[in-house]
Write an enzyme that holds these catalytic residues in place. Structure first.
Site: not given
Ligand code: PEP
Length: 263
Positions: A23, A25, A109, A111, A181, A187, A227, A248
């Site tokens: 992803n 973003k 998601h 976000e 998630e 993040g 992460s 991400g």
């Molecule tokens: C995501 O954006 O779905 C995500 C898991 O981000 P990150 O890996 O940066 O935590």
């Protein structure tokens, strides 16, 4: 006596090829997308163990599809609107996504839920539209930190799944992918332990089984996201209940995403 749950587990695992999705973003231009694939493809040459999907911003979909062509990597979007067309400024429909070569779409998601007011109900509308259009949806669910600390993780996951899957038949949902998630892990550098992730995945699969039926739920892939990095990918991916990863930050760099893919 035959242990049916063990048999189901085995069948499910054999049927669930891992899927690793990036992803991106709101990062990268079309030129940066091409650069990424130029670097990334040789690093994963010959890799077949997992299915791979890259989900860039809408404006990069064409460049991503061109660059990934022939590599077996699928291209996905990060959202989709449920209407087919109309006066909906700023929105993009399923058929528009498909016209770019896009086959997957992330829905719900955190976000999107946190900054753009999306709810379990809009997730359900987007999901229905994506399934109807033949796209592979990756539906995200997960608790915030306060919910985990209050012991509400299971309730939150059950509620999000129940509402996301409302009035969707198992027959229609065979392409559905879910992603656990935990919002506190996205993040932030904090990762759920494999045990936490497995517990959440079991809850999600049980809830999906109620809505979609046992067979569809046992074949449905559930990704972990939050992460995921080269250093922790292996311990997560070795769990049979974790069917892949939604990555991400660490997917933006070709080398780090390639090490996750090759865990
Ligand atoms: C995501 O954006 O779905 C995500 C898991 O981000 P990150 O890996 O940066 O935590």
């Amino acid at each position: 006596m035959r242990d049916l749950s063990a048999t189901n587990k085995l069948v499910g695992t054999m049927l669930r090829k891992k899927l690793i999705a990036a992803n991106w973003k709101m990062y990268k231009t079309p030129e940066q997308t091409r650069e990424f694939f130029r670097a990334f493809l040789p690093m994963i040459a010959g890799h077949e163990r997992s299915e791979l999907v890259v989900c860039p911003p809408y404006v990069d979909l064409h460049a991503a599809f061109d660059s990934a062509h022939g590599s077996g990597i699928a291209i996905g979007a990060q959202n989709v609107f449920w209407k087919e067309d109309g006066a909906y400024t700023g929105e993009v429909s399923c058929s528009m996504l498909k016209s770019t070569g896009c086959t997957h779409v992330i829905i719900g998601h955190s976000e999107r839920r946190q900054y753009f007011g999306e709810s379990d109900e809009t997730v359900n509308l987007r999901l229905k539209a994506a399934l109807h259009a033949g796209l592979t949806p990756i539906v995200c669910v997960g608790e915030v930190l306060e919910e985990r600390e209050a012991g509400l993780t299971e309730d939150v996951l059950r509620r999000q799944c129940l509402r996301a899957l409302d009035a969707i038949s198992g027959e229609r949902a065979h392409k559905l992918v879910m992603a656990y998630e935990p919002v506190w892990a996205i993040g932030t550098g904090k990762t759920a332990t494999p045990t936490m992730a497995v517990e959440a995945h079991i809850t999600i699969r049980a809830e999906a089984s109620k809505s979609l039926g046992k067979e569809v739920a046992s074949k449905m892939r559930i990704l972990y996201g939050g992460s995921v990095k080269p250093e922790n990918a292996k311990s997560l991916m070795l769990e049979e209940e974790i069917d892949g990863a939604l990555v991400g930050g660490a997917s933006l760099d070709a080398r780090s995403f390639a090490s996750i893919v090759m865990y």
